[in-house]
Design a protein around this motif. Structure first.
Motif, PDB file in Angstrom:
ATOM      1  N   GLY A   1       0.816  -1.208   0.000  1.00 43.62           N
ATOM      2  CA  GLY A   1       0.000   0.000   0.000  1.00 43.62           C
ATOM      3  C   GLY A   1       0.851   1.259   0.000  1.00 43.62           C
ATOM      4  N   ALA A   2       1.924   1.265   0.781  1.00 47.34           N
ATOM      5  CA  ALA A   2       2.791   2.443   0.868  1.00 47.34           C
ATOM      6  C   ALA A   2       3.462   2.747  -0.468  1.00 47.34           C
ATOM      7  CB  ALA A   2       3.852   2.227   1.952  1.00 47.34           C
ATOM      8  N   ILE A   3       3.927   1.714  -1.166  1.00 47.14           N
ATOM      9  CA  ILE A   3       4.577   1.910  -2.472  1.00 47.14           C
ATOM     10  C   ILE A   3       3.602   2.508  -3.468  1.00 47.14           C
ATOM     11  CG2 ILE A   3       5.518   0.666  -4.467  1.00 47.14           C
ATOM     12  CD1 ILE A   3       6.895  -1.217  -2.464  1.00 47.14           C
ATOM     13  N   ASN A   4       2.373   2.023  -3.481  1.00 50.34           N
ATOM     14  CA  ASN A   4       1.380   2.555  -4.414  1.00 50.34           C
ATOM     15  C   ASN A   4       1.019   4.008  -4.092  1.00 50.34           C
ATOM     16  OD1 ASN A   4       0.292   0.450  -6.424  1.00 50.34           O
ATOM     17  ND2 ASN A   4       0.394  -0.722  -4.536  1.00 50.34           N
TER      18      ASN A   4
ATOM     19  N   PHE B   1      -6.504   0.943  -4.224  1.00 54.53           N
ATOM     20  CA  PHE B   1      -7.837   0.405  -3.972  1.00 54.53           C
ATOM     21  C   PHE B   1      -7.763  -1.098  -3.685  1.00 54.53           C
ATOM     22  CE2 PHE B   1     -11.069   3.695  -5.235  1.00 54.53           C
ATOM     23  CZ  PHE B   1     -11.905   3.449  -4.167  1.00 54.53           C
ATOM     24  N   ASN B   2      -6.930  -1.810  -4.436  1.00 50.64           N
ATOM     25  CA  ASN B   2      -6.729  -3.240  -4.157  1.00 50.64           C
ATOM     26  C   ASN B   2      -6.266  -3.440  -2.722  1.00 50.64           C
ATOM     27  OD1 ASN B   2      -7.374  -4.608  -6.552  1.00 50.64           O
ATOM     28  ND2 ASN B   2      -5.466  -3.971  -7.488  1.00 50.64           N
ATOM     29  N   PHE B   3      -5.284  -2.651  -2.329  1.00 52.42           N
ATOM     30  CA  PHE B   3      -4.702  -2.771  -0.989  1.00 52.42           C
ATOM     31  C   PHE B   3      -5.738  -2.545   0.104  1.00 52.42           C
ATOM     32  CE2 PHE B   3      -3.176   0.368   2.230  1.00 52.42           C
ATOM     33  CZ  PHE B   3      -2.712  -0.544   3.162  1.00 52.42           C
ATOM     34  N   VAL B   4      -6.503  -1.450   0.034  1.00 53.03           N
ATOM     35  CA  VAL B   4      -7.430  -1.156   1.137  1.00 53.03           C
ATOM     36  C   VAL B   4      -8.581  -2.157   1.200  1.00 53.03           C
ATOM     37  CG1 VAL B   4      -6.875   1.301   1.291  1.00 53.03           C
ATOM     38  CG2 VAL B   4      -8.711   0.570  -0.244  1.00 53.03           C
ATOM     39  N   TYR B   5      -9.053  -2.612   0.039  1.00 58.49           N
ATOM     40  CA  TYR B   5     -10.118  -3.614   0.046  1.00 58.49           C
ATOM     41  C   TYR B   5      -9.637  -4.925   0.652  1.00 58.49           C
ATOM     42  CZ  TYR B   5     -14.083  -1.567  -2.493  1.00 58.49           C
ATOM     43  OH  TYR B   5     -15.183  -0.830  -2.847  1.00 58.49           O
ATOM     44  N   ILE B   6      -8.455  -5.379   0.227  1.00 63.83           N
ATOM     45  CA  ILE B   6      -7.922  -6.650   0.721  1.00 63.83           C
ATOM     46  C   ILE B   6      -7.605  -6.557   2.209  1.00 63.83           C
ATOM     47  CG2 ILE B   6      -5.970  -8.246   0.580  1.00 63.83           C
ATOM     48  CD1 ILE B   6      -5.872  -7.633  -2.439  1.00 63.83           C
ATOM     49  N   TYR B   7      -6.921  -5.505   2.598  1.00 67.48           N
ATOM     50  CA  TYR B   7      -6.528  -5.373   4.000  1.00 67.48           C
ATOM     51  C   TYR B   7      -7.750  -5.294   4.919  1.00 67.48           C
ATOM     52  CZ  TYR B   7      -4.206  -3.809   8.230  1.00 67.48           C
ATOM     53  OH  TYR B   7      -3.759  -3.730   9.525  1.00 67.48           O
TER      54      TYR B   7
END
Length: 511
Positions: free
Chosen positions: A392-395, A430-436
């Motif tokens: 998430g941080a990299i994105n 968006f992928n990161f926050v949904y998955i996390y």
């Protein structure tokens, strides 16, 4: 006296150890859900996981298994593919409605002579509807199940989206689009449902691959706008954009209820029936033994989001969702505005505010949308190697850098590349926050966690039209610096999240 000492010894063994199946069998004589849960808890002591899954306790007593263990053993197969395809339609429908706001704004500005603030308000009312109703949809999904929740949300989006095409005035557009937003608030729980049927080994990669559905919906809407607006007008575009939701309603009978939810609601036999169907569909074997009941009566209670275990996580996740929506939707909306601004500068006409998108602009929007596909291999590689937080941080940092580059005076080709990069990184966010979010919260409040987070995302989305459409018109430099600064702050916040969910099973209830 000896008898008293014997009784005390027996009670001590009974409550402090309970390590053998003989003791468990002596204490548990019925099959109600509460007793099954107790037996599941204590019979695991002193047994190997392989014994438990096979049903061999070492003493002839039938073993137990949880939904989590069943999902892991049943693996990946046709059932998950079918579920991915149907829940993917929710992403397609959501993307169509979001991209519609970007391609519709220039047309309504010209047809009805709207100001920039009025154009921005068309987008804002959608997010107001989403923000107000997101927590409600989440609580309903946790309390009454994901499946019926999704049907109602799809019907609301389809019905009011269809009615918007008949809007006689600007005020009616605002009212009906606000109601569409209220329905859209319930659609992300298709993601929750899919998450709950995926084994841990494949979960993140399959969920990331869902980006294909979102990006496909975005490209479909841009292509539809390029064909329909010049020939039939914006009303037909609104009408046709509601069709993905109609497809969901038609295919709804193939959508299962969440087995994890059913167990949490005390409907163990219904959950077992679905798990057996998965075993049959995937051509695998069910775990032997008895399904454990993991009931939590106060499921969907928003107070559990602020329990000792989840309070810090909840506040940090809300910040991330705010930044994610502000960034992603800001770039979606700004892409049309930036291209219009570029056209105005190229034409040397700073006074005209009515510049319809040209063929080249639609092509640039399609090319920039392809950036969302490019995030797939990067995030599929990173998320199970360096973890959710660092991915998430990299994105977020990638978004920050390329937002700043947009302010440079460059050719349309290079400008398209910068937008392309922001779209790719913002899609990864968006992928990161949904998955996390789906992984960190237990089943009993998973939808509530997603719903409350979505509410804060909509706060960001309500603000972003005034940055991407109003502030950007006044100063492109000011707008991109606001976006870049928020992305950098969110990158730091992502790294500092208290729980890393990589490699962990989905929790079922709040401890």
């Amino acid at each position: 006296m000896n008898e008293d000492r014997d009784n005390r010894t027996f009670m001590s063994v009974k409550y402090s150890k309970l390590n053998t199946d003989e003791e468990i069998s002596a204490q548990l004589n019925s099959d109600d859900d509460t007793e099954v849960s107790v037996r599941a808890t204590h019979s695991r002591a002193g047994r190997k996981p392989s014994d438990e899954r096979s049903g061999n306790t070492g003493n002839g007593v039938t073993g137990t298994f949880t939904v989590e263990e069943a999902v892991e053993q049943l693996g990946i197969g046709w059932f998950q593919f079918q579920l991915w395809a149907i829940t993917g339609l929710f992403s397609v429908a959501d993307a169509c409605e979001m991209m519609l706001l970007a391609v519709l704004s220039p047309v309504l500005r010209c047809d009805w002579g709207l100001s920039q603030a009025q154009v921005a308000m068309i987008t804002t009312v959608v997010f107001i509807g989403m923000g107000v109703l997101s927590p409600m949809w989440g609580m309903l999904a946790d309390r009454y199940g994901r499946r019926n929740n999704l049907l109602l949300a799809s019907f609301v989006v389809w019905y009011f989206g269809l009615l918007t095409s008949f809007s006689p005035t600007y005020a009616w557009v605002l009212i009906l689009r606000g109601l569409v937003g209220g329905g859209m608030a319930g659609m992300p729980h298709g993601f929750t449902l899919l998450t709950e049927y995926l084994p841990q080994k494949y979960r993140a990669k399959i969920l990331i691959f869902g980006t294909v559905c979102w990006a496909s919906g975005t490209m479909f809407e841009i292509c539809l706008a390029a064909i329909v607006i010049p020939r039939l007008g914006w009303r037909w575009l609104l009408f046709l954009s509601s069709m993905p939701c109609l497809a969901i309603i038609v295919l709804f009978k193939f959508l299962p209820q969440s087995a994890r939810y059913l167990v949490g609601a005390g409907r163990k036999h219904e959950a077992l029936k679905i798990l057996k169907y998965i075993a049959k569909t995937n051509k695998t074997k069910m775990p032997e033994g008895e399904l454990v009941a993991e009931t939590q009566e106060d499921r969907g209670n928003p107070k559990l989001l602020f329990s000792r275990m989840y309070m810090r996580t909840t506040f940090q996740v809300w910040i991330l969702w705010f930044g994610t929506a502000l960034t992603y939707y800001g770039m979606v909306l700004a892409s049309a505005e930036i291209l219009q601004l570029h056209n105005t500068k190229e034409a040397g006409n700073q006074g005209c505010k009515c510049n319809l998108l040209k063929h080249d602009d639609y092509v640039s929007m399609i090319v920039s949308t392809l950036g969302e596909f490019t995030s797939l291999p990067l995030n599929m590689l990173l998320i199970d190697v360096i973890g959710r937080r660092w991915t998430g941080a990299i994105n977020f940092m990638g978004c920050s850098v390329f937002f700043l580059l947009i302010q440079l005076h460059v050719s349309q080709g290079l400008l398209t590349f910068f937008i392309f990069a922001v779209r790719g990184f913002s899609s990864g966010i968006f992928n990161f926050v949904y998955i996390y979010t789906s992984e960190v919260y237990p089943t009993s409040i998973r939808a509530s966690g997603l719903g409350s987070s979505s509410m804060f995302a909509r706060v960001g989305a309500m603000i972003t039209p005034f940055l991407a459409q109003v502030l950007l018109e006044e100063s492109l430099t000011a707008a991109v610096w606001v976006y870049a600064s928020i992305c950098a702050f969110c990158a730091i916040n992502a790294v500092l999240l208290p729980i890393e969910t990589m490699g962990k099973a989905l929790p079922q209830v709040v401890a």
